[in-house]
Design an enzyme around this catalytic site. Structure first.
Site, PDB file in Angstrom:
ATOM      1  N   LYS A 174     -16.059  -6.782  20.420  1.00  0.00           N
ATOM      2  CA  LYS A 174     -17.018  -6.185  19.497  1.00  0.00           C
ATOM      3  C   LYS A 174     -17.528  -4.876  20.086  1.00  0.00           C
ATOM      4  O   LYS A 174     -18.313  -4.875  21.033  1.00  0.00           O
ATOM      5  CB  LYS A 174     -18.210  -7.115  19.226  1.00  0.00           C
ATOM      6  CG  LYS A 174     -19.018  -6.602  18.029  1.00  0.00           C
ATOM      7  CD  LYS A 174     -20.418  -7.149  17.958  1.00  0.00           C
ATOM      8  CE  LYS A 174     -21.416  -6.391  18.784  1.00  0.00           C
ATOM      9  NZ  LYS A 174     -21.603  -4.965  18.389  1.00  0.00           N
ATOM     10  N   GLU A 177     -22.292  -1.037  17.669  1.00  0.00           N
ATOM     11  CA  GLU A 177     -22.388  -0.646  16.257  1.00  0.00           C
ATOM     12  C   GLU A 177     -22.461   0.877  16.107  1.00  0.00           C
ATOM     13  O   GLU A 177     -22.063   1.429  15.086  1.00  0.00           O
ATOM     14  CB  GLU A 177     -23.602  -1.314  15.584  1.00  0.00           C
ATOM     15  CG  GLU A 177     -24.946  -1.102  16.263  1.00  0.00           C
ATOM     16  CD  GLU A 177     -25.255  -2.169  17.308  1.00  0.00           C
ATOM     17  OE1 GLU A 177     -24.302  -2.677  17.938  1.00  0.00           O
ATOM     18  OE2 GLU A 177     -26.453  -2.477  17.503  1.00  0.00           O
ATOM     19  N   GLY A 227     -24.318  -4.111  28.753  1.00  0.00           N
ATOM     20  CA  GLY A 227     -25.426  -3.645  27.920  1.00  0.00           C
ATOM     21  C   GLY A 227     -26.754  -3.914  28.598  1.00  0.00           C
ATOM     22  O   GLY A 227     -26.852  -3.896  29.826  1.00  0.00           O
ATOM     23  N   GLU A 230     -31.965  -7.465  28.555  1.00  0.00           N
ATOM     24  CA  GLU A 230     -32.523  -8.334  27.526  1.00  0.00           C
ATOM     25  C   GLU A 230     -31.417  -9.112  26.804  1.00  0.00           C
ATOM     26  O   GLU A 230     -31.481 -10.342  26.671  1.00  0.00           O
ATOM     27  CB  GLU A 230     -33.271  -7.407  26.548  1.00  0.00           C
ATOM     28  CG  GLU A 230     -33.976  -8.049  25.423  1.00  0.00           C
ATOM     29  CD  GLU A 230     -34.274  -7.020  24.308  1.00  0.00           C
ATOM     30  OE1 GLU A 230     -34.065  -5.808  24.527  1.00  0.00           O
ATOM     31  OE2 GLU A 230     -34.690  -7.462  23.228  1.00  0.00           O
ATOM     32  N   GLY A 232     -28.309  -9.384  27.864  1.00  0.00           N
ATOM     33  CA  GLY A 232     -27.573 -10.134  28.890  1.00  0.00           C
ATOM     34  C   GLY A 232     -28.151 -11.524  29.082  1.00  0.00           C
ATOM     35  O   GLY A 232     -27.425 -12.516  29.176  1.00  0.00           O
ATOM     36  N   GLU A 249     -22.531  -6.994  32.927  1.00  0.00           N
ATOM     37  CA  GLU A 249     -22.742  -5.718  33.614  1.00  0.00           C
ATOM     38  C   GLU A 249     -23.938  -5.088  32.925  1.00  0.00           C
ATOM     39  O   GLU A 249     -23.829  -4.613  31.800  1.00  0.00           O
ATOM     40  CB  GLU A 249     -21.487  -4.852  33.503  1.00  0.00           C
ATOM     41  CG  GLU A 249     -21.403  -3.829  34.627  1.00  0.00           C
ATOM     42  CD  GLU A 249     -22.035  -2.507  34.264  1.00  0.00           C
ATOM     43  OE1 GLU A 249     -23.283  -2.405  34.391  1.00  0.00           O
ATOM     44  OE2 GLU A 249     -21.305  -1.594  33.876  1.00  0.00           O
ATOM     45  N   CYS A 283     -25.146   3.408  33.183  1.00  0.00           N
ATOM     46  CA  CYS A 283     -25.776   2.240  33.827  1.00  0.00           C
ATOM     47  C   CYS A 283     -26.074   2.527  35.299  1.00  0.00           C
ATOM     48  O   CYS A 283     -27.042   2.027  35.843  1.00  0.00           O
ATOM     49  CB  CYS A 283     -24.916   1.009  33.665  1.00  0.00           C
ATOM     50  SG  CYS A 283     -23.223   1.263  34.177  1.00  0.00           S
ATOM     51  N   GLU A 381     -35.472   0.901  33.059  1.00  0.00           N
ATOM     52  CA  GLU A 381     -34.304   1.723  32.746  1.00  0.00           C
ATOM     53  C   GLU A 381     -34.588   2.535  31.488  1.00  0.00           C
ATOM     54  O   GLU A 381     -34.955   1.981  30.459  1.00  0.00           O
ATOM     55  CB  GLU A 381     -33.085   0.830  32.521  1.00  0.00           C
ATOM     56  CG  GLU A 381     -31.836   1.638  32.255  1.00  0.00           C
ATOM     57  CD  GLU A 381     -30.582   0.784  32.185  1.00  0.00           C
ATOM     58  OE1 GLU A 381     -30.552  -0.171  31.396  1.00  0.00           O
ATOM     59  OE2 GLU A 381     -29.638   1.096  32.933  1.00  0.00           O
TER      60      GLU A 381
HETATM   61  P1  NAI Z   1     -27.801  -3.683  23.705  1.00  0.00           P
HETATM   62  O1  NAI Z   1     -27.687  -4.491  24.948  1.00  0.00           O
HETATM   63  O2  NAI Z   1     -28.673  -4.196  22.602  1.00  0.00           O
HETATM   64  O3  NAI Z   1     -26.333  -3.461  23.065  1.00  0.00           O
HETATM   65  C1  NAI Z   1     -25.127  -3.570  23.769  1.00  0.00           C
HETATM   66  C2  NAI Z   1     -24.127  -4.395  22.966  1.00  0.00           C
HETATM   67  O4  NAI Z   1     -24.658  -5.703  22.782  1.00  0.00           O
HETATM   68  C3  NAI Z   1     -23.858  -3.859  21.556  1.00  0.00           C
HETATM   69  O5  NAI Z   1     -22.501  -4.087  21.241  1.00  0.00           O
HETATM   70  C4  NAI Z   1     -24.748  -4.715  20.692  1.00  0.00           C
HETATM   71  O6  NAI Z   1     -24.313  -4.833  19.366  1.00  0.00           O
HETATM   72  C5  NAI Z   1     -24.664  -6.045  21.401  1.00  0.00           C
HETATM   73  N1  NAI Z   1     -25.782  -6.956  21.141  1.00  0.00           N
HETATM   74  C6  NAI Z   1     -27.072  -6.640  20.850  1.00  0.00           C
HETATM   75  N2  NAI Z   1     -27.797  -7.771  20.663  1.00  0.00           N
HETATM   76  C7  NAI Z   1     -26.957  -8.810  20.853  1.00  0.00           C
HETATM   77  C8  NAI Z   1     -27.120 -10.233  20.809  1.00  0.00           C
HETATM   78  N3  NAI Z   1     -28.290 -10.788  20.528  1.00  0.00           N
HETATM   79  N4  NAI Z   1     -26.047 -11.010  21.068  1.00  0.00           N
HETATM   80  C9  NAI Z   1     -24.850 -10.452  21.362  1.00  0.00           C
HETATM   81  N5  NAI Z   1     -24.637  -9.124  21.412  1.00  0.00           N
HETATM   82  C10 NAI Z   1     -25.677  -8.314  21.156  1.00  0.00           C
HETATM   83  O7  NAI Z   1     -28.227  -2.221  24.114  1.00  0.00           O
HETATM   84  P2  NAI Z   1     -28.916  -1.083  23.193  1.00  0.00           P
HETATM   85  O8  NAI Z   1     -29.918  -1.709  22.295  1.00  0.00           O
HETATM   86  O9  NAI Z   1     -27.841  -0.288  22.578  1.00  0.00           O
HETATM   87  O10 NAI Z   1     -29.650  -0.215  24.288  1.00  0.00           O
HETATM   88  C11 NAI Z   1     -30.910  -0.636  24.825  1.00  0.00           C
HETATM   89  C12 NAI Z   1     -30.968  -0.382  26.293  1.00  0.00           C
HETATM   90  O11 NAI Z   1     -29.980  -1.171  26.956  1.00  0.00           O
HETATM   91  C13 NAI Z   1     -30.653   1.034  26.743  1.00  0.00           C
HETATM   92  O12 NAI Z   1     -31.746   1.884  26.619  1.00  0.00           O
HETATM   93  C14 NAI Z   1     -30.253   0.788  28.167  1.00  0.00           C
HETATM   94  O13 NAI Z   1     -31.395   0.655  28.969  1.00  0.00           O
HETATM   95  C15 NAI Z   1     -29.530  -0.532  28.129  1.00  0.00           C
HETATM   96  N6  NAI Z   1     -28.067  -0.353  28.086  1.00  0.00           N
HETATM   97  C16 NAI Z   1     -27.345  -0.516  29.220  1.00  0.00           C
HETATM   98  C17 NAI Z   1     -25.988  -0.274  29.226  1.00  0.00           C
HETATM   99  C18 NAI Z   1     -25.156  -0.416  30.458  1.00  0.00           C
HETATM  100  O14 NAI Z   1     -24.140   0.236  30.577  1.00  0.00           O
HETATM  101  N7  NAI Z   1     -25.494  -1.265  31.390  1.00  0.00           N
HETATM  102  C19 NAI Z   1     -25.277   0.173  28.021  1.00  0.00           C
HETATM  103  C20 NAI Z   1     -26.120   0.252  26.852  1.00  0.00           C
HETATM  104  C21 NAI Z   1     -27.456   0.003  26.910  1.00  0.00           C
END
Ligand code: NAI
Ligand code: MG
Length: 485
Positions: A174, A177, A227, A230, A232, A249, A283, A381
């Site tokens: 996935k 979005e 991602g 939260e 994770g 990660e 990240c 972060e």
């Molecule tokens: P997110 O963690 O919500 O999104 C990442 C992925 O997880 C997306 O594909 C999203 O659709 C999916 N996702 C969201 N909620 C989910 C759920 N309940 N169950 C399963 N999958 C789910 O990250 P977001 O909202 O885009 O960004 C928020 C913060 O997260 C950023 O400001 C940053 O601090 C952090 N982040 C860290 C990343 C990294 O590389 N470690 C990458 C992206 C965001």
């Protein structure tokens, strides 16, 4: 308006609920395309296709040589389409075109690496004290559910798909979005390169409606996620019911530590590059910049002055060093931290929207100085172009501040004194530690975090391990019956 379809069981299909959602160009805020808004029933179909493909064995029982060759062909496709893919990546996520070109090349390298590794997955003979042949063999873990973010869209897809496929797993991926387009373009060649239907399925949708059902699905054996912390945590909890394997990660608040004996000019560039590459949406961003007191004033002045010269602009223009943030949501998130930072610390560069940009989610490269490590801009972060500069007196204080975080993804240390640099390397509670550089990442080397930056390691031989089970095979060589009944 271009409408993309998603890819399930070797077919391009709309969502079963016939819903769509728009994806944007963050530099113009215009809609770039629409993609299917997948729900749980689409995830079910994708998982069923992957399960069926895995059980039937068209991929999992294919020879490792043949699997490797198909991965090489995937790499070749990426290389031959690199210019178009890089342009699409940049339009969809806003990163400078040169960075997208690196990403696509890295994605291809990742498929090449795991194409080669496919034939190097080996078992062992275990020296048990019995007249027996005791073996351990490696087998694919099964169906992998893979959820990725928007900061390196196609590269993250490669980091997930390549090791899983090399191991013999079937995948449901996935994309984020915000940024599904390059993965969907890539899928157009899956059949041509020889991936059997169901081996790789792409489901486009939101976290709650498509990600969550994938993470909890009983027919998924392993979830790999990149991602936020939260989400994770949610994924680890969701996976607990069916005890699936999980790798996470997550984010970081990585220290970039500068001692007074570091080469000054290189250090300034290293501090800027460490935190502002990819607009800070990284990240492993070096978002806490620890500077030895002896050079602190000179350092913060030079760094702030140079930050103000970083060229923002359309990410498709070659001169641009920083594009817009990926989305309105991220823009609002990052700019809210700018206000928090102005209350907590001294603003030395940036701090808002750059002038002359009517449209687009642009944020100035921002430097906060005299930051206390307990401040929110030093603990949370931000995932945008925001640096928190923190002074330290000596080596032990630098180590203490650097490790005083819930995160543990990365760290970097700059010094000409190898004794000191290596003492700091050993003291860092982080999964990646750079010396006199920050950010270079290679597919051959392990990637992942300590503490709340996640679990498991991606890339290199570590990456394929996460998609393998270990089976013990015990072959009795004693013709006499065994046991005492
Ligand atoms: P997110 O963690 O919500 O999104 C990442 C992925 O997880 C997306 O594909 C999203 O659709 C999916 N996702 C969201 N909620 C989910 C759920 N309940 N169950 C399963 N999958 C789910 O990250 P977001 O909202 O885009 O960004 C928020 C913060 O997260 C950023 O400001 C940053 O601090 C952090 N982040 C860290 C990343 C990294 O590389 N470690 C990458 C992206 C965001
Ligand atoms: Mg989110």
């Amino acid at each position: 308006m271009k409408r993309y379809l998603m890819y399930i069981n070797g077919q391009f299909v709309p969502a079963r609920g016939a819903k769509w959602f728009p994806v944007y160009d963050p530099s113009t805020e215009e809609i770039l395309a629409e993609v299917p808004d997948a729900g749980p029933e689409d995830v079910d179909a994708a998982v069923a296709a992957a399960r069926d493909a895995f059980e039937k064995g068209a991929w999992s029982k294919m020879t490792a040589q043949d699997r490797g060759r198909i991965l090489f062909r995937m790499a070749e496709k990426l290389r031959s389409q690199a210019a178009a893919l890089a342009k699409l990546e940049t339009r969809n996520c806003g990163k400078p075109i040169a960075e997208s070109e690196y990403d696509i090349a890295d994605a291809a390298t990742c498929f090449e690496y795991y194409g080669g590794l496919a034939t190097k997955v080996m078992g062992q003979v275990n020296p048990v004290p019995a007249n027996a042949l005791c073996l351990s063999m490696r087998e694919p873990v099964g169906v992998a559910g893979q959820i990725i973010p928007w900061n390196y869209p196609l590269l993250m897809a490669a980091w997930k798909l390549a090791p899983a496929l090399a191991a013999g797993c079937c995948c449901v991926l996935k994309p984020a979005e915000q940024t599904p387009l390059t993965a969907l373009e890539f899928a157009r060649w899956f059949e041509e390169v020889g991936l059997p239907p169901g081996t790789v399925n792409l489901v486009t949708g939101f976290g709650e409606t498509a990600g969550a059902p994938l993470a909890v699905h009983p027919q998924v054996n392993k979830v790999a996620f990149t991602g936020s912390v939260e989400v994770g945590r949610k994924i680890a909890r969701a996976a607990a019911d069916s005890l699936k394997r999980v790798t996470l990660e997550l984010g970081g608040k990585s220290p970039n530590i500068f001692f007074a004996d570091a080469d000054f000019e290189t250090a300034i560039d290293g501090a800027l590059f460490g935190v502002f590459i990819n607009q800070g949406e990284v990240c492993s961003a070096g978002s806490r910049i620890l500077v030895e007191r002896k050079i602190y004033t000179k350092f913060t002045e030079a760094m702030s002055a140079k930050a103000k010269t970083i060229r923002l602009g359309s990410p498709l223009e070659r001169e641009t060093k920083m594009g817009p943030l990926v989305s309105k949501e991220q823009y609002e998130r990052v700019t809210s931290y700018l206000e928090i930072g102005k209350r907590e610390a001294k603003l030395c560069a940036g701090g808002g929207r750059p002038s002359g940009f009517g449209k687009g989610f642009y944020v100035e490269p921002t430097v906060f100085c005299d930051v206390d490590n307990r401040a929110r801009v030093a603990r949370e972060e931000i995932f945008g172009p925001v640096a928190a500069v923190i002074p330290f007196e000596n080596e032990s204080e630098a180590i203490r501040i650097a490790n005083d975080t819930h995160y543990g993804l990365a760290a970097a240390v700059w010094s000409r004194d190898i004794f000191k640099a290596f003492r700091v390397v050993k003291a860092m509670r982080a999964g990646i530690v750079w010396v006199n550089t920050m950010q270079p990442t290679y597919v051959e080397a392990p990637w992942g975090g300590y503490k709340q930056s996640g679990y498991g390691r991606e890339l290199g031989p570590w990456g394929i391990e996460e998609y393998l089970e270990t089976k013990q095979v015990f072959v009795n060589l004693d013709e006499a019956p065994i046991g005492w009944y």
